[in-house]
Design a protein around this motif. Structure first.
Motif, PDB file in Angstrom:
ATOM      1  N   GLY A 195       0.917  -1.132   0.018  1.00 26.53           N
ATOM      2  CA  GLY A 195       0.119  -0.101   0.034  1.00 26.53           C
ATOM      3  C   GLY A 195       0.809   1.293  -0.145  1.00 26.53           C
ATOM      4  O   GLY A 195       2.168   1.071  -0.077  1.00 26.53           O
ATOM      5  N   LYS A 228       9.123   0.387   4.123  1.00 33.22           N
ATOM      6  CA  LYS A 228       8.809   1.918   3.631  1.00 33.22           C
ATOM      7  C   LYS A 228       9.634   2.149   2.613  1.00 33.22           C
ATOM      8  O   LYS A 228      10.949   2.244   2.880  1.00 33.22           O
ATOM      9  N   GLU A 239       8.714  -4.929  11.010  1.00 27.87           N
ATOM     10  CA  GLU A 239       8.325  -5.919  11.322  1.00 27.87           C
ATOM     11  C   GLU A 239       6.891  -6.080  10.284  1.00 27.87           C
ATOM     12  O   GLU A 239       6.349  -5.190  10.420  1.00 27.87           O
ATOM     13  N   LEU A 240       7.024  -7.457   9.548  1.00 33.48           N
ATOM     14  CA  LEU A 240       5.745  -7.591   8.930  1.00 33.48           C
ATOM     15  C   LEU A 240       4.626  -8.027   9.678  1.00 33.48           C
ATOM     16  O   LEU A 240       4.750  -8.939  10.422  1.00 33.48           O
TER      17      LEU A 240
HETATM   18  C1  LIG Z   1       5.008  -0.797   6.047  1.00 31.59           C
HETATM   19  C2  LIG Z   1       4.190   0.512   6.412  1.00 31.59           C
HETATM   20  C3  LIG Z   1       3.018   0.088   7.469  1.00 31.59           C
HETATM   21  C4  LIG Z   1       3.632  -0.439   8.721  1.00 31.59           C
HETATM   22  O1  LIG Z   1       4.038   0.429   9.349  1.00 31.59           O
HETATM   23  N1  LIG Z   1       3.694  -1.742   9.381  1.00 31.59           N
HETATM   24  C5  LIG Z   1       4.621  -1.982  10.307  1.00 31.59           C
HETATM   25  C6  LIG Z   1       3.239  -2.714   8.465  1.00 31.59           C
HETATM   26  C7  LIG Z   1       3.408  -3.959   8.865  1.00 31.59           C
HETATM   27  N2  LIG Z   1       2.913  -5.046   8.157  1.00 31.59           N
HETATM   28  C8  LIG Z   1       2.030  -4.444   7.132  1.00 31.59           C
HETATM   29  N3  LIG Z   1       1.776  -3.449   6.656  1.00 31.59           N
HETATM   30  C9  LIG Z   1       2.456  -2.539   7.413  1.00 31.59           C
HETATM   31  N4  LIG Z   1       2.164  -1.113   6.820  1.00 31.59           N
HETATM   32  C10 LIG Z   1       1.294  -0.840   5.870  1.00 31.59           C
HETATM   33  C11 LIG Z   1       1.489  -0.792   4.409  1.00 31.59           C
HETATM   34  C12 LIG Z   1       0.686  -0.046   3.724  1.00 31.59           C
HETATM   35  C13 LIG Z   1       0.110   0.932   4.717  1.00 31.59           C
HETATM   36  C14 LIG Z   1       0.670   0.459   5.985  1.00 31.59           C
END
Ligand SMILES: CC[C@@H]1C(=O)N(C)c2cncnc2N1C1CCCC1
Length: 309
Positions: A37, A59, A108-109
């Motif tokens: 995203g 990011k 972290e995922l």
């Molecule tokens: C990498 C950005 C954000 C995030 O901060 N984490 C920890 C995350 C961790 N795991 C999946 N997505 C995360 N996101 C989503 C991605 C799209 C918008 C926010």
């Protein structure tokens, strides 16, 4: 009917090597996976560390977009704040590096994405599950406040759910060091929905502002929509300033009602502290699962070898 060759959509799979990113400082290669995203200046991807196979949420901020120095400062502050934090209920900061055209922040995922995604699917949460979420967030918030940090932008989209269905506080982009009231920043920042009255009145953010936002999170989880939401911003601001949210549904338990009323109190000093919330009946009486039931997530569970069913 077999799809004839010309009707099969040509999937434009870019050559594999263009999906490999290298950390110039270590030479470590990362394989860029699916787009998760976009948030702010960043495009967010799944990233796999080739040597270990470990997965991260990255990011990726294009340096070309960081034209104004204050934008770069914001990114650097997020990194300097986040990299020092280590807590089970705060998203883990893995590392960051820069390539020629981008800044990479590896986090972290969280396979089950955020509470915002979850609620879009489920609309409301049962009290026991909301209690579990609240407990995780409170523990993470206690850790941040103990280190003199105020998050300032707690909202469902910043509360991530790990593969183990634990809630983690993320997006420390707006977190700021706790400062004595007279020296606090007064500019309004963050989504209007969850901003506390004192923030709108530009009296600055203290830890009490996070308690207010947490009250908004709890309200939204239990009721399915934010407490202060209306067609125009002015109307929302007025409602926030007067702490005027709709009457709580009678189906809400007395302890949930009492805690919500306490957290969504206009005067910051009249709100409960994190310790008082953790010892409130809503958190202590009644069953609290250790983590959210998987049934909540829309992401199928990863089949583990040891499943016994
Ligand atoms: C990498 C950005 C954000 C995030 O901060 N984490 C920890 C995350 C961790 N795991 C999946 N997505 C995360 N996101 C989503 C991605 C799209 C918008 C926010």
């Amino acid at each position: 009917r077999r799809a004839s060759s010309d009707s099969v959509r040509q999937v434009s799979s870019r050559p594999l090597h263009s999906r490999i990113v290298t950390d110039p400082a270590t030479g470590n290669g990362y394989y860029r996976g699916r787009l998760l995203g976009k948030g702010g200046f960043a495009r967010c991807y799944e990233l796999m560390e080739v040597s270990s196979g470990r997965m991260f949420a990255a990011k990726v901020i294009s340096r070309a977009k960081l034209t104004k120095p204050q934008h770069r400062d914001k990114v650097e502050r997020e990194i300097s704040v986040h990299r020092m934090l280590h807590h089970k209920h705060v998203v883990k900061f893995e590392k960051h590096f820069e390539t020629e055209d981008s800044i990479f922040i590896l986090l972290e995922l969280c396979n089950h994405q955020s509470l915002a995604h979850l609620l879009r699917k489920r609309h409301v949460m049962q009290e026991a599950d909301a209690r579990c979420c609240l407990r995780h967030i409170l523990l993470g918030l206690q850790y941040l406040h103990a280190r003199g940090l105020v998050h300032r932008d707690l909202k469902l989209a910043n509360l991530f759910i790990s593969g183990l269905m634990e809630v983690k506080i993320g997006d420390l982009g707006l977190a700021t060091r706790l400062r004595p009231p007279e020296s606090r920043r007064r500019t309004v920042c963050g989504t209007p929905n969850y901003l506390a009255p004192e923030v709108l009145e530009r009296r600055g953010h203290g830890p009490e502002a996070d308690v207010w936002s947490l009250g908004c999170v709890m309200y939204t989880l239990l009721i399915g929509r934010p407490p202060f939401e209306s067609r125009d911003l002015e109307e929302t601001y007025r409602a926030i300033r007067h702490a005027a949210y709709p009457p709580l549904p009678i189906l809400l338990s007395p302890s949930a009602r009492s805690l919500l009323t306490a957290m969504l109190t206009q005067q910051p000093d009249d709100r409960p502290t994190l310790d008082e919330i953790l010892s409130h009946d809503f958190l202590t009486k009644g069953f609290t699962p250790d983590r959210l039931p998987l049934a909540f997530s829309s992401v199928p569970p990863v089949p583990s070898a040891k499943t016994d069913q």
